[in-house]
Design a protein around this motif. Structure first.
Motif, short mmCIF file in Angstrom:
data_model
loop_
_atom_site.label_atom_id
_atom_site.label_comp_id
_atom_site.label_asym_id
_atom_site.label_seq_id
_atom_site.Cartn_x
_atom_site.Cartn_y
_atom_site.Cartn_z
N THR A 152 89.04 27.55 74.19
CA THR A 152 88.51 28.91 75.54
C THR A 152 88.59 30.12 75.26
N LYS A 153 87.91 31.26 76.22
CA LYS A 153 88.54 32.10 75.11
C LYS A 153 88.61 32.95 76.50
N VAL A 154 89.19 31.84 77.87
CA VAL A 154 89.66 32.38 79.29
C VAL A 154 90.89 32.34 78.86
N ILE A 237 83.20 28.38 67.20
CA ILE A 237 83.08 28.64 68.89
C ILE A 237 82.78 29.55 69.00
N THR B 44 87.29 25.97 84.10
CA THR B 44 88.21 26.88 83.48
C THR B 44 89.34 27.77 84.56
N LEU B 80 78.85 29.71 75.57
CA LEU B 80 79.74 29.71 76.30
C LEU B 80 80.76 30.45 77.61
N ASP B 81 79.82 31.54 77.97
CA ASP B 81 80.05 31.86 79.19
C ASP B 81 79.37 31.30 80.42
N ILE B 84 81.92 28.62 80.61
CA ILE B 84 83.58 29.25 81.66
C ILE B 84 83.21 29.61 82.95
#
Lengths: 254, 100
Positions: A152-154, A237, B44, B80-81, B84
């Motif tokens: 995840t990039k959070v 990713i 998330t 991905l955004d 999220i």
């Protein structure tokens, strides 16, 4: 959750497009899990193939175990999974540590593999690549998670940080993973790889510190092709579509 | 067991309750108790679910609704955004759409 018993342990698997004639198995990397493929790459491959994803031991939702992280044990597990699922011969792909598992699979059980796709496999003799194993600490985890995690990039919240911390603590301090990896440092140097005769696709990120490993593999494996795309070690990713399209193309070509 | 496939159409409130139940099963009651789950809750950021937990959650939706809903297919179209920023309300609307 689809769980199968393999070598007496519970393994979490996911299958897509089960009716298809040909099967692709994708192996994830260390400290990761099958979700690295599940949402983006697997569905694209599943347009053509039966896709099998599984969580490595002690990863994701597979059973925890203290020993057997060396590449022979990891490939014993994969072979046993293929037996359980009655898969005779598959297209095999692996990312990072999963790429090393795929490579070892090709040297040990060549007859079970049709084609080989290696994404960002590191050279196990490269201390920097192995370095994360030696430097572990809570601070390291926070830094690692913030900068390198491929799930995840959070920014991770408290519960996730603790969950990951527990996993790293377990893998680093209770299992044999550290020593098992050190024991594999001659893998690229030993003669085994030059015997890989499968058509092999090497996919790396331009800015990855593993790109040299890709170049080395390209020299050692005679029937290989290396492609470097925009991105670093985290290309699945960063550019899942591109990774999936390239894999699909490669596996489809006759 | 979560293997029943419902034939009856659910309203948004019922779907919301069902989603809450799935989330509780995935992340555990002790964590859910500390959270205020609303349709605006993002997976998330607010619920702090990681991707393997979202796989688990997707499984539960699949087991419950069967072929009626291609939840994984729907998710796979997101970048991905978008993933999220995915919140419960978006899932509720999607399930409602599939039922109509």
């Amino acid at each position: 959750m689809p769980i199968v018993k393999v070598n007496d342990r519970e393994v979490h698997i996911q299958e897509l497009n089960k009716g298809a004639a040909e099967t692709v198995i994708l192996v994830h990397g260390m400290f990761s899990n099958l979700s690295v493929y599940y949402f983006s790459i697997a569905p694209i491959l599943a347009a053509q193939f039966h896709v099998v994803l599984y969580d490595l031991k002690s990863h994701g939702m597979s059973e925890k175990t203290l020993h057997g992280y060396d590449l022979n044990s990891m490939t014993d597990d994969l072979l046993a999974l293929m037996e359980t699922l009655e898969l005779k011969k598959v297209y095999l792909g692996g990312y990072s540590f999963g790429g090393l598992i795929a490579l070892r699979m090709a040297t040990r059980f060549p007859e079970r593999i049709k084609k080989l796709a290696i994404i960002e496999a590191p050279d196990p003799s490269d201390e920097k690549a192995r370095g994360i194993i030696d430097e572990y600490s809570r601070e390291f985890l926070e830094h690692y998670v913030e900068n390198f995690t491929d799930t995840t990039k959070v920014k991770m919240g408290k519960r996730q940080m603790e969950k990951n911390h527990r996993m790293y603590e377990y893998l680093f301090y209770q299992t044999s993973i550290k020593q098992d990896m050190i024991n594999e440092q001659d893998f690229f140097g030993s003669g085994g790889l030059t015997r890989v005769s499968h058509e092999t696709f090497l996919l790396y990120g331009w800015f990855s510190n593993c790109l040299d490993a890709g170049k080395l593999l390209n020299r050692k494996i005679k029937n290989s092709r290396l492609l470097a795309i925009e991105g670093d070690h985290n290309i699945p990713i960063q550019h899942p579509q591109q990774v999936a399209d390239n894999l699909l193309n490669f596996f489809q070509q006759t | 067991m979560d293997t029943i496939t419902t034939a009856t159409k659910m309203n948004s409130e019922e779907i919301f309750d069902l989603m809450k139940q799935f989330i509780t099963e995935v992340i555990g009651e002790e964590f859910v108790e500390e959270m205020d789950i609303t349709p605006e809750s993002s997976f998330t950021k607010d619920l702090e679910m990681d991707s393997i937990e979202i796989v688990s959650f997707s499984e539960k939706i699949k087991a419950h609704f069967g072929d009626q809903i291609d939840f994984t297919g729907w998710l796979s179209e997101m970048d991905l955004d978008q993933l999220i920023n995915l919140n419960l309300g978006m899932i509720i609307s999607y399930i409602e759409e599939c039922q109509s």
